[in-house]
Design an enzyme around this catalytic site. Structure first.
Site, PDB file in Angstrom:
ATOM      1  N   ASP A  43       3.754 -13.886   4.005  1.00 14.90           N
ATOM      2  CA  ASP A  43       4.317 -12.605   4.704  1.00 14.90           C
ATOM      3  C   ASP A  43       5.622 -12.497   4.798  1.00 14.90           C
ATOM      4  O   ASP A  43       6.201 -11.446   4.808  1.00 14.90           O
ATOM      5  CB  ASP A  43       3.435 -12.356   6.069  1.00 14.90           C
ATOM      6  CG  ASP A  43       1.982 -12.166   5.762  1.00 14.90           C
ATOM      7  OD1 ASP A  43       1.464 -12.365   4.659  1.00 14.90           O
ATOM      8  OD2 ASP A  43       1.198 -12.086   6.664  1.00 14.90           O
ATOM      9  N   LYS A 131     -22.892   4.348  -0.213  1.00 12.62           N
ATOM     10  CA  LYS A 131     -22.499   5.751   0.538  1.00 12.62           C
ATOM     11  C   LYS A 131     -21.845   5.172   1.750  1.00 12.62           C
ATOM     12  O   LYS A 131     -22.517   4.722   2.556  1.00 12.62           O
ATOM     13  CB  LYS A 131     -23.670   6.390   0.851  1.00 12.62           C
ATOM     14  CG  LYS A 131     -23.237   7.895   1.593  1.00 12.62           C
ATOM     15  CD  LYS A 131     -24.369   8.833   1.281  1.00 12.62           C
ATOM     16  CE  LYS A 131     -23.998  10.263   1.778  1.00 12.62           C
ATOM     17  NZ  LYS A 131     -23.017  10.339   3.044  1.00 12.62           N
TER      18      LYS A 131
HETATM   19  S1  IVH Z   1     -19.225  11.760  -4.067  1.00 15.56           S
HETATM   20  C1  IVH Z   1     -19.792  15.442  -5.914  1.00 15.56           C
HETATM   21  N1  IVH Z   1     -19.487   9.080  -3.561  1.00 15.56           N
HETATM   22  O1  IVH Z   1     -20.639  11.483   1.306  1.00 15.56           O
HETATM   23  C2  IVH Z   1     -20.069  14.325  -4.907  1.00 15.56           C
HETATM   24  N2  IVH Z   1     -19.453  10.510  -1.974  1.00 15.56           N
HETATM   25  O2  IVH Z   1     -21.713  14.596   0.938  1.00 15.56           O
HETATM   26  C3  IVH Z   1     -18.869  14.366  -4.089  1.00 15.56           C
HETATM   27  N3  IVH Z   1     -19.526   9.586   0.379  1.00 15.56           N
HETATM   28  O3  IVH Z   1     -18.567  13.285   2.629  1.00 15.56           O
HETATM   29  C4  IVH Z   1     -18.822  12.988  -3.335  1.00 15.56           C
HETATM   30  N4  IVH Z   1     -19.673   7.349  -0.291  1.00 15.56           N
HETATM   31  O4  IVH Z   1     -17.349  11.315   1.909  1.00 15.56           O
HETATM   32  C5  IVH Z   1     -19.524  10.315  -2.974  1.00 15.56           C
HETATM   33  N5  IVH Z   1     -20.014   6.783  -3.168  1.00 15.56           N
HETATM   34  C6  IVH Z   1     -19.712   7.959  -2.731  1.00 15.56           C
HETATM   35  C7  IVH Z   1     -19.614   8.449  -1.539  1.00 15.56           C
HETATM   36  C8  IVH Z   1     -19.414   9.744  -0.967  1.00 15.56           C
HETATM   37  C9  IVH Z   1     -19.754   8.325   0.847  1.00 15.56           C
HETATM   38  C10 IVH Z   1     -19.529  10.729   1.311  1.00 15.56           C
HETATM   39  C11 IVH Z   1     -18.281  11.711   1.051  1.00 15.56           C
HETATM   40  C12 IVH Z   1     -18.865  13.059   1.190  1.00 15.56           C
HETATM   41  C13 IVH Z   1     -20.277  13.120   1.506  1.00 15.56           C
HETATM   42  C14 IVH Z   1     -20.798  13.917   0.504  1.00 15.56           C
END
Ligand code: IVH
Length: 699
Positions: A43, A131
């Site tokens: 660092d 997710k």
């Molecule tokens: S893809 C076309 N991938 O879930 C799909 N979203 O309802 C667009 N989220 O608010 C999103 N993990 O922030 C995608 N691996 C992931 C995700 C993800 C979390 C959240 C995203 C959004 C919500 C979608």
């Protein structure tokens, strides 16, 4: 002679070149540190380069550049965020309501129907991801430079949070050459659980010091969202935010319609190559069966992840198929979120009880209005100890957030106080009783300890019950069928006073108890008989010596071979055992110095409890003798327990925390603060294969 070109750039000065070089170096080291978790320089060296650049920039403001690493925190507090219209709408994902495996099946069936596939057609290939439980962000890069970061908002229009996002070390300010001229990267800003705990701890100190306007956060998601939507970027910079990329928005490379990626997996790999953090647990899956396997695999490791997820996401891998599937009302048909049961819920505190544990420890327990969380109905949640109960300020009548993750005992995370709730309207602050609520003996809190303990020992019926249950449990001598209801009756009726009384139980005494059929009484007598033949580790563990868990009991048995040798060992001799430090050694020594404890052992032996005794361990080569290891992160093939067993079998010790005495840190994926600590202290770091080489002596 050539005519001078009036439009040519003036030749770069040495200092200007040095500034460019420093920026490139600092970008590289920031990526190593924040994204790869693998810093290449200390660092202090990073700070030195940083300061050199700062000094040059101060001397030459004309050569300043907005993507300079010095410009992460630069902006002034805002009155409000500007709104941003997304070039490509930010969609949401449909949530599969079914948290069972059938959720994945339903999605696959829909995709196949939409694509008009026949049963005989091959499986659809998906990408399965986590997710994340944070908030979605769109990062816009033009000519490779971060120009704007925006929240999702309503999907069409979000807020411009560029100043705050720039403060995040994991977000590249500049991308390598060759990226599309316009590139929007989408992903989730989140807060790691350990960062969240540390942040809340700092917040509590601020509150204790009387700083106004400070508060603690309910969960990592709220803390992350609060930081991103913080108007003062200097404050946002102090909030430990992290990022994972999972998709793109507008992408142009001058050729409209020229899609760069054939598959979603290729897209993720490219984002990673360009310097964005992409989570390690992404996988391709063929059809529903592999989606189900992924859902189960991640579900089993959910609590070991360093951050919160609320489910997994499945996406059709082929971009061409994604385009064929299209959208229904803002949700793509090619993606779905498959959730897990929520681990946190809100409920009301009906009362606060104090429970007495096996070692006399008093634990405040919140009695809750029943609530379904983490897959079960919860009516009790631990408040751990008096300090915790007071720190969280949990009172009867409060609404609280309850968390139950995996097999962990449900706990009260925090109190949710509506703004209008007045102090006067709340119950009194929790105070630990100074007398044991069960036996009335004094409850004392030892110097430097968080817990109060009942001093009644086995005089206290609560401790007696717990001691018996501990001895009889499956992992100790195992008396099948001897449950808490039965032990409660036996102790309350004065039938059992000490452990050995168990073996004096006859059919008549048992059959006289409430709701005890003859058959059940016979079963208990048989189970007691069966439990008499045990092993030394199980017996030792069953005695309930403070700090002696199953693995210490095993190590003691292995080292000494015989119980008498352990009973007569000095604290020094005990410390020679793997994993036994001064505190544990003292506890064992003190236990066996007590005549009444020796008597319990003698009585149990007299009643026929026995085990095969062995010789002190003297087997095999010990390549790791004298070395202490700390394991952190997820190793590619070995489970944590397996790694520990291997190290111990090779004569090494395994410890939970890194110190100067640590010989090696074994680090796997998602290794966190322990790895940082190792680097700070100069402790060598091994990966799994290097560890195995040390053990097996292969090179
Ligand atoms: S893809 C076309 N991938 O879930 C799909 N979203 O309802 C667009 N989220 O608010 C999103 N993990 O922030 C995608 N691996 C992931 C995700 C993800 C979390 C959240 C995203 C959004 C919500 C979608």
């Amino acid at each position: 002679m050539t005519t001078p070109d009036l439009f040519a750039e003036p030749a770069a000065q040495p200092e200007q070149l040095r500034m460019q070089e420093l920026r490139a170096q600092l970008h590289h080291h920031a990526h190593q540190y924040y994204v790869l978790d693998a810093p290449l320089i200390p660092d202090a060296e990073y700070d030195r380069l940083f300061q050199e650049l700062q000094a040059l920039e101060a001397a030459h403001p004309e050569w300043m550049s907005p993507d300079s690493p010095t410009q992460r925190v630069g902006g002034k507090p805002l009155d409000q965020f500007a709104s941003v219209r997304h070039a490509v709408p930010m969609l949401s994902i449909r949530t599969e309501t079914d948290t069972e495996s059938s959720g994945a099946q339903a999605f696959d069936a829909r995709v196949r129907r939409e694509l008009e596939l026949k049963d005989a057609d091959p499986a659809v290939e998906y990408v399965a991801e986590l997710k994340f439980d944070g908030l979605a962000i769109n990062l816009r890069y033009e000519q490779g430079v971060l120009v704007q970061a925006a929240t999702r908002g309503d999907g069409e229009t979000g807020e411009d949070v560029t100043q705050n996002i720039r403060t995040m070390g994991q977000i590249p300010l500049r991308l390598p050459s060759g990226v599309p001229s316009v590139l929007e990267v989408r992903g989730e800003v989140y807060m790691r659980r350990d960062d969240f705990e540390a942040l809340n701890e700092r917040q509590r100190q601020r509150i204790a010091q009387g700083e106004k306007g400070e508060k603690t956060f309910v969960n990592p998601r709220n803390a992350a969202a609060g930081a991103v939507r913080q108007l003062d970027p200097a404050i946002a910079a102090q909030r430990p935010l992290s990022f994972f990329a999972y998709g793109v928005g507008e992408v142009s490379n001058g050729k409209p319609g020229d899609s760069r990626f054939a598959t979603h997996m290729e897209l993720l790999q490219t984002l990673k190559k360009w310097g964005f953090p992409v989570v390690a647990q992404v996988d391709t899956a063929q059809g529903a069966p592999e989606l189900i396997a992924y859902h189960q695999r991640i579900g089993a490791m959910r609590d070991q992840l360093p951050f919160d997820i609320d489910g997994v996401v499945y996406k059709v891998n082929s971009i061409a198929l994604q385009q064929r599937l299209g959208f229904v009302s803002r949700e793509p048909r090619w993606a779905v979120a498959h959730k897990y049961p929520a681990q946190e819920q809100m409920t009301t505190v009906l009362g606060i009880d104090v429970q007495v544990g096996r070692t006399g420890k008093l634990t405040p327990v919140a009695k809750l209005a029943p609530v379904f969380v983490g897959g079960v109905t919860v009516t009790n949640a631990t408040l751990h100890n008096e300090d915790e109960a007071r720190r969280k300020d949990v009172r009867v009548g409060d609404t609280v957030v309850v968390r139950r993750a995996g097999d962990v005992i449900p706990e009260v995370v925090s109190v949710v106080l509506p703004a209008d709730k007045l102090e006067a309207g709340r119950g009194p602050l929790f105070t630990m009783p100074r007398l044991c609520p069960v036996c009335g003996s004094a409850a004392v809190r030892e110097e430097g300890e968080a817990d109060y303990r009942c001093t009644g020992g086995l005089f206290c019926s609560a401790q007696r019950k717990q001691a018996i249950l501990h001895f009889a449990q499956r992992r100790a001598v195992e008396v099948e069928g001897l449950g808490d209801k039965l032990v409660e009756q036996l102790v309350d009726a004065g039938i059992i006073h000490t452990l050995s009384d168990l073996y004096r139980l006859g059919l008549t005494a048992l059959a006289g108890l409430d709701r005890m059929a003859d058959k059940s009484a016979q079963n208990i007598v048989q189970a007691l008989e069966k439990s008499k033949l045990t092993t030394l580790p199980r017996f030792l563990f069953g005695l309930g010596i403070r700090h002696v868990g199953e693995s210490t009991a095993k190590a003691l048995a292995k080292h000494f071979g015989q119980l008498n040798a352990i009973m007569d060992a000095s604290a020094d001799a005990l410390q020679q055992v793997n994993d036994v430090g001064p505190v544990v050694a003292q506890s064992i020594h003190t236990f066996f110095q007590q005549p009444h404890n020796r008597e319990v052992v003698e009585q149990l032996r007299a009643c026929g409890v026995h085990w095969p005794e062995g010789d002190p361990a003297t087997d095999g080569p010990k390549p790791l003798a004298g070395k202490t290891f700390v394991i952190t992160g997820t190793l590619p093939t070995l489970g944590r327990d397996a790694a520990k067993d291997l190290i111990e079998a090779a004569g090494g010790k395994v410890s939970g925390s890194v110190s100067k005495k640590t010989s090696y840190v074994v680090a796997g994926a998602e290794a966190g603060s322990k790895l940082d600590k190792a680097q700070e202290l100069g402790v060598p770091v091994l990966d799994e294969s290097a560890l195995l080489e040390m053990i097996h002596g292969r090179t």
